[in-house]
Write a protein that holds these residues in place. Structure first.
Motif, PDB file in Angstrom:
ATOM      1  N   VAL A  61      55.220  15.839  50.726  1.00  0.00           N
ATOM      2  CA  VAL A  61      54.612  14.537  50.427  1.00  0.00           C
ATOM      3  C   VAL A  61      53.177  14.658  49.934  1.00  0.00           C
ATOM      4  O   VAL A  61      52.490  13.652  49.760  1.00  0.00           O
ATOM      5  CB  VAL A  61      54.670  13.563  51.638  1.00  0.00           C
ATOM      6  N   ASP A  62      52.714  15.868  49.691  1.00  0.00           N
ATOM      7  CA  ASP A  62      51.353  16.043  49.189  1.00  0.00           C
ATOM      8  C   ASP A  62      51.235  15.489  47.770  1.00  0.00           C
ATOM      9  O   ASP A  62      52.195  15.529  46.992  1.00  0.00           O
ATOM     10  CB  ASP A  62      50.953  17.521  49.227  1.00  0.00           C
ATOM     11  N   THR A  63      50.047  14.996  47.454  1.00  0.00           N
ATOM     12  CA  THR A  63      49.794  14.432  46.130  1.00  0.00           C
ATOM     13  C   THR A  63      49.922  15.516  45.061  1.00  0.00           C
ATOM     14  O   THR A  63      49.783  16.711  45.350  1.00  0.00           O
ATOM     15  CB  THR A  63      48.376  13.828  46.060  1.00  0.00           C
ATOM     16  N   PRO A  64      50.168  15.121  43.817  1.00  0.00           N
ATOM     17  CA  PRO A  64      50.233  16.110  42.734  1.00  0.00           C
ATOM     18  C   PRO A  64      48.964  16.964  42.648  1.00  0.00           C
ATOM     19  O   PRO A  64      49.046  18.159  42.373  1.00  0.00           O
ATOM     20  CB  PRO A  64      50.416  15.247  41.480  1.00  0.00           C
ATOM     21  N   GLU A  65      47.816  16.369  42.917  1.00  0.00           N
ATOM     22  CA  GLU A  65      46.552  17.104  42.896  1.00  0.00           C
ATOM     23  C   GLU A  65      46.565  18.259  43.909  1.00  0.00           C
ATOM     24  O   GLU A  65      46.175  19.383  43.601  1.00  0.00           O
ATOM     25  CB  GLU A  65      45.417  16.132  43.217  1.00  0.00           C
ATOM     26  N   LEU A  66      47.041  17.985  45.128  1.00  0.00           N
ATOM     27  CA  LEU A  66      47.145  19.038  46.148  1.00  0.00           C
ATOM     28  C   LEU A  66      48.195  20.073  45.777  1.00  0.00           C
ATOM     29  O   LEU A  66      47.994  21.267  45.968  1.00  0.00           O
ATOM     30  CB  LEU A  66      47.512  18.433  47.504  1.00  0.00           C
ATOM     31  N   ARG A  67      49.312  19.593  45.253  1.00  0.00           N
ATOM     32  CA  ARG A  67      50.412  20.504  44.913  1.00  0.00           C
ATOM     33  C   ARG A  67      49.988  21.500  43.831  1.00  0.00           C
ATOM     34  O   ARG A  67      50.519  22.599  43.764  1.00  0.00           O
ATOM     35  CB  ARG A  67      51.648  19.714  44.498  1.00  0.00           C
ATOM     36  N   LEU A  68      49.019  21.121  43.003  1.00  0.00           N
ATOM     37  CA  LEU A  68      48.523  22.032  41.966  1.00  0.00           C
ATOM     38  C   LEU A  68      47.652  23.147  42.528  1.00  0.00           C
ATOM     39  O   LEU A  68      47.613  24.239  41.979  1.00  0.00           O
ATOM     40  CB  LEU A  68      47.715  21.253  40.922  1.00  0.00           C
ATOM     41  N   ILE A  69      46.945  22.877  43.625  1.00  0.00           N
ATOM     42  CA  ILE A  69      46.001  23.881  44.135  1.00  0.00           C
ATOM     43  C   ILE A  69      46.507  24.658  45.347  1.00  0.00           C
ATOM     44  O   ILE A  69      45.959  25.709  45.657  1.00  0.00           O
ATOM     45  CB  ILE A  69      44.617  23.261  44.443  1.00  0.00           C
ATOM     46  N   LEU A  70      47.531  24.153  46.021  1.00  0.00           N
ATOM     47  CA  LEU A  70      48.051  24.848  47.201  1.00  0.00           C
ATOM     48  C   LEU A  70      49.334  25.596  46.871  1.00  0.00           C
ATOM     49  O   LEU A  70      50.214  25.065  46.195  1.00  0.00           O
ATOM     50  CB  LEU A  70      48.317  23.864  48.341  1.00  0.00           C
TER      51      LEU A  70
END
Length: 159
Positions: A61-70
């Motif tokens: 459920v992480d935002t796309p922004e988080l999914r790009l960096i994690l």
């Protein structure tokens, strides 16, 4: 070395916040492990502001922004693998051992249900959630003592 372990914080959400007892343990740890579902980048930045290094993996459920960096998975201290969703309970320990053959333990989240299993020196650990317990009886987190011979996991009830 002492590691604080959390998962499934799902913040921000209404008036929900991280319990003081959890924040205190996070601050005093040598490092923080978050097994996914932070939800927003601001949560990662808040954790980083506590002082210890933060090692996190992305959750579903992480935002796309988080999914790009994690990353989806990572290895911490050369011994502890991290993943958000370790899949269904049947066969989980064997599946994680096969997925991470060089790890001594796997930290995961997703279910919000605390779990610690060990077989033949290999461990899996879900710290539950400090903010959204769902079907678990209490809000929880974990602590790991990293020593030369063994990883010692402890589940901490927060309420």
């Amino acid at each position: 070395m002492i590691l604080a372990v959390i998962s499934d914080t799902h913040l921000p959400k209404g008036a929900r916040r991280m319990p003081d007892a959890c924040v205190e343990r996070l601050r005093s740890a040598d490092a923080i492990l978050h097994a996914g579902d932070l939800f927003e980048l601001s949560v990662l930045r808040d954790l980083e502001s506590l002082g210890p290094p933060v090692h996190a993996v992305r959750g579903n459920v992480d935002t796309p922004e988080l999914r790009l960096i994690l990353p989806a998975t990572r290895i911490v201290e050369g011994r502890i693998a991290m993943i958000h969703d370790a899949g269904p309970a049947p066969g989980r320990l064997a599946r994680m051992r096969k997925l991470f053959p060089d790890a001594e333990a796997v930290v995961f989240g997703h279910s919000h249900i605390p779990l610690h299993e060990e077989r033949d020196g290999f461990q899996i650990f879900n710290p539950g959630s400090p903010t959204e317990r769902r079907r678990a009886p209490r809000h929880t987190m974990g602590m790991v003592t990293v020593a030369t011979g063994r990883l010692e996991f402890e589940l901490i009830a927060l309420d």
